[in-house]
Design an enzyme around this catalytic site. Structure first.
Site, PDB file in Angstrom:
ATOM      1  N   GLU A 200     -12.244   7.789  -9.695  1.00  0.00           N
ATOM      2  CA  GLU A 200     -10.932   7.965 -10.322  1.00  0.00           C
ATOM      3  C   GLU A 200     -11.093   7.967 -11.830  1.00  0.00           C
ATOM      4  O   GLU A 200     -11.972   7.271 -12.370  1.00  0.00           O
ATOM      5  CB  GLU A 200      -9.986   6.812  -9.948  1.00  0.00           C
ATOM      6  CG  GLU A 200      -9.499   6.810  -8.532  1.00  0.00           C
ATOM      7  CD  GLU A 200      -8.536   5.667  -8.274  1.00  0.00           C
ATOM      8  OE1 GLU A 200      -8.426   4.777  -9.150  1.00  0.00           O
ATOM      9  OE2 GLU A 200      -7.907   5.655  -7.214  1.00  0.00           O
ATOM     10  N   ARG A 292       1.871  -6.476   3.438  1.00  0.00           N
ATOM     11  CA  ARG A 292       2.217  -7.872   3.735  1.00  0.00           C
ATOM     12  C   ARG A 292       3.146  -8.386   2.650  1.00  0.00           C
ATOM     13  O   ARG A 292       3.445  -7.678   1.681  1.00  0.00           O
ATOM     14  CB  ARG A 292       0.942  -8.725   3.763  1.00  0.00           C
ATOM     15  CG  ARG A 292       0.138  -8.592   2.466  1.00  0.00           C
ATOM     16  CD  ARG A 292      -1.066  -9.496   2.450  1.00  0.00           C
ATOM     17  NE  ARG A 292      -2.004  -9.183   1.382  1.00  0.00           N
ATOM     18  CZ  ARG A 292      -1.871  -9.541   0.107  1.00  0.00           C
ATOM     19  NH1 ARG A 292      -0.808 -10.218  -0.267  1.00  0.00           N
ATOM     20  NH2 ARG A 292      -2.786  -9.222  -0.789  1.00  0.00           N
TER      21      ARG A 292
END
Length: 665
Positions: A200, A292
């Site tokens: 990236e 989560r």
């Protein structure tokens, strides 16, 4: 709604879920390891069952054991908390297959996010901005080098699987690429079992901003505003807040819209967090989705007034989201920091041991404490060393920061070392106060946040004054209980005929002894220190506050003092000292002349430097104990032979406990 829920976790998140369940009238089932038999989540749950040994792999990562407890206890749902099995797709699937509700996203949604490369491709297809890079399956060095040259430098190599800051390298030049690639692949293989990487563009001076999302089983999804987590050390969050001072209303809306697109792209249900990296110009890019509840969810709760755990339970039970996007509230500013048992000056080495003293601020609408331990509990070596999360809220950011500083000043941890002083410097640092900190600032300037080694003279004088006042108060109380209230033997002012006597004081600070001499009594003192003689007048100690005049300047300090230690805080800095006898010989550790070497204070033995039968010289180090955030070397008082060692590394010892015995050579 469920009537009984099993919590497959420990610590503060387990206690947090228990609180919400209790409010909703839901019974709770806890599971625990051998190390957690006396833990708070075990004591607070309605039922609790052992599931194995102290290490996570022997207990909290044993999905089969947890499922067995769920079936045996009749739990209808399992809340995974965060960490451990919370993002384990296989566990979520096994729970569903057992006919038990998993309070989290579906296994299929987790699997779509399990690979950073696959997640990035999925987000691109959904119209979510991603950092330019390479996610292909061809992992040959030649292809990766060619793609790196195309992307440009600096760039980041990231492990395609896993997280937690592992398997990440920043490369600044093409001739460094292969060596960094091989290093990253080795680390990824060791940590995650797979060495695939992605490339990236490295965004310089970035902000880390995450969006809390929620989805339900009816196809609805929304976001609950942002949290800024740019204060990081080695990719680990240190301070989180909401709202972000960096976002404009337009950027906030665009990021929120992108986060909801990301949730829809993986058919997301329940609580999740979409994490973005934002460059200085405001361009933002998708990083990952944490499938989560996040550790920092309290700042969202305090700024929205919503209970995210209750939302989790209701969504898992099949309810639709209770509001739509336009109804999401936002009021005030909230900030969270985490109190850890760790030593910032030793590279943030995690600590462990008994919490001999744990003082935290009193909870209020502006101050929230989420903790899984109380005073007397043990911070285990087997789990995350977090002691508590301290979260504050107020109407605006400057007031919230001031409230956080005040709340930190009220904290005291005795036992394992802690990061309190580090946090106090953090929340006063200009980069935090001005809201300009980026994700790399702490790593570049860590020395700016380290506790000062030099002792502040005014804090030392305040500590001495508090000690003198306490000694006088104890003496007055003893005199009041004696048969002769006016006995001169009960007076503790050092009075001598014609003058106030000399009153020596001694403290230990980071293993160094600090000696002072005081004259005077009843709050009027002349105190001699290494840097001169100082006048202290008008000193009063009431309800933990010391007020006095130093060289005629009025000052106020927060004070905690007992027979072993004194801690003073001036609202900006703190000083923690151990009280020792001013009449003991330097490095003395022998009780009488019987060869017994005793602990000068309560603490934990961290190192043994001698063994039975070994000849030692006077002044030679025999043991090292840790107490009150410092290490103290216990030295031999004379030449001799070590006859016996009565302590081992890791033992907790009381003051005057016999550590070793010496015999003549």
């Amino acid at each position: 709604m469920f009537s009984k829920i099993l919590i497959a976790n420990r610590g503060e998140i387990a206690c947090r879920v228990i609180r919400t369940c209790r409010r909703l009238g839901i019974r709770t089932v806890a599971v625990y390891s051998e190390a957690d038999a006396d833990a708070q989540h075990v004591r607070q749950a309605d039922e609790a069952y052992p599931i194995g040994g102290p290490r996570p792999a022997e207990s909290y990562l044993r999905g089969d054991a947890i499922l067995e407890v769920a079936k045996r206890s009749g739990a209808q749902a399992i809340h995974p908390g965060y960490g451990f099995l919370s993002e384990n797709a296989d566990f979520a699937e096994a729970v569903e297959n057992a006919g038990i509700a998993f309070i989290g996203p579906k296994a299929a949604s987790m699997r779509k996010m399990g690979s950073k490369a696959g997640a990035k491709d999925l987000m691109m297809a959904a119209g979510v901005p991603v950092v330019p890079g390479y996610t292909g399956e061809d992992q040959s060095p030649n292809v990766l080098s060619r793609e790196a040259a195309r992307i440009g430098f600096p760039l980041m190599i990231k492990a395609a699987h896993g997280g937690g800051g592992k398997g990440m390298r920043i490369v600044h030049r093409l001739d460094e690429f292969i060596a960094q690639l091989e290093s990253c692949q080795r680390e990824a293989s060791n940590a995650f079992g797979r060495d695939r990487v992605l490339l990236e563009r490295y965004v310089q001076a970035p902000r880390h901003i995450e969006i809390q999302v929620f989805g339900d089983a009816h196809g609805n999804a929304l976001h609950l505003n942002e949290r800024e987590c740019s204060a990081q050390r080695r990719y680990q969050k240190v301070l989180e807040e909401s709202p972000s001072v960096f976002l404009t209303p337009e950027l906030r809306a665009a990021m929120g819209e992108a986060a909801v697109k990301a949730a829809h792209a993986i058919d997301y249900v329940n609580a999740g967090t979409v994490e973005f990296i934002v460059d200085p110009g405001g361009a933002f890019y998708f990083m990952e989705i944490n499938t989560r509840l996040q550790v920092e969810h309290p700042v969202t709760e305090l700024t929205t007034g919503l209970d995210l755990v209750e939302w989790q339970l209701r969504v898992a039970a099949g309810d639709a989201l209770p509001i739509v996007q336009q109804q999401v509230p936002q009021h005030g500013h909230a900030i969270e920091v985490r109190l850890y048992a760790e030593d910032p000056e030793a590279g943030f080495l995690p600590g462990s041991g008994r919490l001999e003293k744990l003082v935290l601020p009193t909870p209020s609408p502006q101050v929230r404490i989420d903790s899984g331990v109380v005073q007397g509990d043990i911070v285990s070596i087997f789990y995350d060393p977090m002691i508590a999360k301290l979260i504050v809220w107020d109407q605006d950011r400057p007031t919230a920061l001031a409230r956080l500083r005040d709340a930190l000043s009220q904290c005291e941890i005795v036992g394992p070392k802690s990061n309190i002083e580090f946090l106090e410097r953090l929340v006063r640092h200009p980069s935090v106060v001005e809201g300009s900190i980026d994700t790399g600032y702490l790593d570049r300037h860590l020395d700016e946040f380290m506790p000062a080694h030099a002792v502040d003279p005014s804090l030392l004088l305040a500590a001495a004054t508090a000690t003198l006042l306490m000694q006088e108060a104890v003496a007055r109380e003893a005199a009041a209980l004696s048969s002769d209230h006016s006995s001169p033997w009960a007076i503790a002012d050092g009075w001598r005929l014609g003058h106030a006597g000399r009153r020596p004081l001694a403290f230990l600070h980071r293993g160094e002894e600090l000696g002072l001499v005081a004259h005077g009594a009843d709050g009027e003192y002349s105190i001699e220190s290494a840097d001169g003689i100082h006048a202290v007048t008008g000193a009063r100690l009431r309800a933990g506050e010391l007020s006095l005049r130093l060289e005629s300047q009025a000052r106020r300090f927060l004070v905690r003092i007992d027979s072993h230690r004194v801690s003073v805080h001036d609202g900006d800095k703190r000083l923690d000292l151990v009280l020792v006898s001013a009449y003991r010989p330097k490095n003395a550790s022998v009780s009488g002349n019987d060869g017994r070497i005793v602990a000068p204070m309560p603490g934990r033995v961290v190192m043994i430097k001698a063994k039975p039968g070994q000849a030692v010289a006077a002044g030679q180090e025999l043991l090292v104990i840790e107490a009150m955030k410092m290490e103290l070397a216990i030295k031999s008082p004379r030449d001799g032979v070590v006859a016996e060692l009565r302590a081992a590394a890791g033992d907790f010892v009381e003051a005057d406990a016999v550590l070793a015995t010496l015999e003549p050579q």
